[in-house]
Enzyme design. Structure first.
Site, short mmCIF file in Angstrom:
data_model
loop_
_atom_site.label_atom_id
_atom_site.label_comp_id
_atom_site.label_asym_id
_atom_site.label_seq_id
_atom_site.Cartn_x
_atom_site.Cartn_y
_atom_site.Cartn_z
N LYS A 45 -1.09 -0.65 -14.69
CA LYS A 45 -1.62 -0.23 -13.41
C LYS A 45 -3.14 -0.22 -13.44
O LYS A 45 -3.76 0.29 -14.35
CB LYS A 45 -1.09 1.18 -13.10
CG LYS A 45 -1.86 1.95 -12.03
CD LYS A 45 -1.65 1.36 -10.67
CE LYS A 45 -2.52 2.09 -9.64
NZ LYS A 45 -2.51 1.40 -8.34
N TYR A 91 0.83 -1.20 0.00
CA TYR A 91 0.00 0.00 0.00
C TYR A 91 0.87 1.26 0.00
O TYR A 91 1.89 1.33 0.66
CB TYR A 91 -0.91 0.01 1.23
CG TYR A 91 -2.05 0.99 1.13
CD1 TYR A 91 -3.25 0.63 0.53
CD2 TYR A 91 -1.93 2.28 1.62
CE1 TYR A 91 -4.30 1.52 0.43
CE2 TYR A 91 -2.98 3.19 1.52
CZ TYR A 91 -4.16 2.81 0.93
OH TYR A 91 -5.19 3.70 0.82
N GLU A 139 -4.76 6.83 6.05
CA GLU A 139 -4.69 5.69 5.14
C GLU A 139 -3.80 4.58 5.67
O GLU A 139 -3.99 3.42 5.34
CB GLU A 139 -4.15 6.16 3.77
CG GLU A 139 -5.11 6.98 2.97
CD GLU A 139 -4.62 7.20 1.56
OE1 GLU A 139 -4.49 6.22 0.82
OE2 GLU A 139 -4.34 8.37 1.21
#
Length: 534
Positions: free
Chosen positions: A457, A361, A396
């Site tokens: 992506k 992440y 996040e």
């Protein structure tokens, strides 16, 4: 750290100048799972009362180190222990634990020691009459603070602060953002700390900046850039490994998570990988391709520990929305959607076996991976700079997302040293030869299948169908497509008010009723049937 998880993973404490009337701890609400220890502790010229959260089997005062007038509480972990041991000049600290190492740094450098530290942590420290509350460079462990007339309350979850339950009161703190719905609770900024001194019994605060995202850029030859990225990512991964059970890596089959999994497998025998999908979409084939490749690359004693696929029905995924907001304490609907599949995944991993989890992440931010529409290098670099200016406070990276299920996550791409190296690369190394994140792809090309290295992506939501599930819910409530985005924001804010500010538990939430209530507020987005629009 004696175990494979941090000694402490959360806290909620009130600090009162010694000699003042101490506030006795009542209860604290944490989403982070684990034993909760009540604390009454003399720390310098302060009295700390409150609660610590730790993994099962930790020490009686987890994450606490005390030496004379100096006391440190560390929730989380440090990643540059070798550098810090050299800085303080005491080799014995290499095995003493992160809290003791941080204490030694503070004794030598004062609050500015936090400028030396690379880690994933929130900390509270007292040195005589000075109190410091600090979070790491990216706010990886969120930290909240409320200053009263004669006390300071600090917590790793806003919902755990006494002032959240008692209502808004207290002092404004210059340089800190007040939380939604309260003028008393503030979030300590990423790469920041609050220094508090008790002046005539009344706390006086100032903000200490310990890290800011670099804005300069470097033009490196291709080979040098590839070597630097590979070495820095490898160090970031290895610094996150601990003794004990083998870690788990979240694997989507994209370049970010695959690179982390490959480097972890090289350093740590027995790595397990896990992938998540929904009935709408999954990336199981792409992830399995990488998992099989790693199993072949590391046979025998260094074999990987297996790969698991977890599929979640759309309705079940959406039911995790209250848990996601409760854990992340986030009001941004886009970020909540990013985090929703992760929160759902963590809650489906074995609850009886706390895991150390590495993820891919965050790589999109320093590498500009989300900005496929930026057609010029200058636009790409502007997008990267903007994302780094605006990430703070969105939570996040919060470990509470996995901590709610008893696990501990860490994100190598947001290692301080690696992040700085990625950010400062000029945009032409990030988009090169028509490929996004070129420098990362080429840096790890020898570790992964060619298909994985070349794989385009995907958008953040495209692999799990998260956006679709939230959109379907709102369509069922009559929201027209052009109002879906605004409606998502209204629902997320409603849930935040109920769960974080209001003290509700996710199991108490009826998502359908809360959605209806959010959409029928006077300031809510218009839907069919005629509520007022924004």
């Amino acid at each position: 750290m004696p175990g494979h998880l941090p000694d402490a993973t959360g806290f909620a404490l009130t600090a009162t100048p010694a000699g003042s009337a101490a506030e006795q701890p009542g209860t604290a609400c944490f989403a982070t799972a684990g034993p909760t220890t009540a604390v009454t502790l003399r720390a310098g010229d302060w009295l700390w009362t409150g609660f610590l959260v730790s993994p099962a089997g930790s020490t009686p005062l987890p994450g606490v180190a005390t030496d004379g007038p100096t006391t440190v509480l560390l929730a989380g972990e440090l990643y540059n222990q070798d550098e810090l041991v050299r800085a303080v000049g005491d080799p014995k600290l290499a095995d003493a634990g992160d809290a003791w190492l941080l204490l030694a740094c503070l004794r030598r450098y004062g609050p500015h020691a936090f400028r030396l530290v690379n880690g994933r942590f929130a900390a509270l420290a007292a040195d005589g009459g000075v109190l410091v509350a600090a979070t790491d460079h990216c706010g990886g462990v969120p930290l909240y603070l409320a200053v009263g007339a004669a006390s300071v309350s600090v917590a790793t979850e806003a919902k755990a602060l006494p002032t959240m339950a008692d209502g808004p009161h207290g002092q404004a703190v210059t340089g800190l953002r007040p939380l939604r719905g309260t003028g008393a609770v503030h979030q300590v900024p990423a790469g920041g700390g609050v220094v508090v001194e008790a002046a005539a019994g009344r706390p006086r605060t100032r903000l200490l900046r310990t890290w800011t995202p670099p804005l300069h850029r470097r033009h490196l030859p291709e080979e040098e850039a590839l070597r630097e990225v590979r070495e820095a990512l490898d160090r970031a991964v290895r610094s996150r490994l601990r003794t004990g059970p083998a870690p788990t890596a979240v694997l989507s089959g994209g370049i970010d998570s695959s690179a982390v999994a490959a480097l972890t497998a090289s350093a740590c025998p027995g790595l397990r990988t896990v992938s998540m999908g929904t009935d709408l979409r999954d990336e199981f084939r792409e992830a399995r391709l990488v998992a099989d490749h790693l199993a072949r690359a590391h046979p025998g004693p260094a074999a990987t520990g297996g790969h698991t696929e977890i599929r979640i029905d759309t309705a079940d995924l959406l039911a995790e929305l209250p848990w996601t907001i409760w854990a992340s304490e986030c009001t941004d609907p886009d970020v909540v959607e990013y985090l929703l599949p992760l929160a759902a995944l963590y809650r489906r991993l074995p609850a009886d076996r706390p895991l150390r989890i590495l993820t891919g992440y965050g790589a999109d931010i320093p590498l500009g991976g989300m900005h496929r529409d930026a057609d010029r290098l200058a636009a790409l670099d502007d997008a990267v700079a903007h994302d780094m200016e605006t990430f703070d406070g969105l939570n996040e990276m919060s470990p509470v997302l996995s901590g709610a299920a008893g696990h501990w996550t860490t994100h190598p791409y947001w290692d301080r040293d690696l992040l700085e190296r990625l950010l400062t690369l000029e945009a032409g190394l990030k988009r090169r030869h028509g490929r996004d994140k070129w420098v990362l792809r080429e840096a790890v090309a020898d570790l992964l299948p060619a298909e994985t290295v070349r794989r385009p992506k995907l958008g953040v939501h495209e692999g799990s169908g998260t956006t679709s599930s939230f959109t379907l819910l709102l369509r069922e409530h009559g929201v027209p497509d052009e109002r879906i985005g605004a409606a998502k924001g209204a629902v997320v804010r409603r849930l935040y008010d109920r769960l974080v500010a209001g003290g509700a538990h996710p199991d108490e939430i009826d998502l359908g009723q809360e959605t209806k209530a959010a959409l029928h507020r006077p300031d809510a987005p218009g839907i069919e049937g005629g509520t007022r629009g924004t």
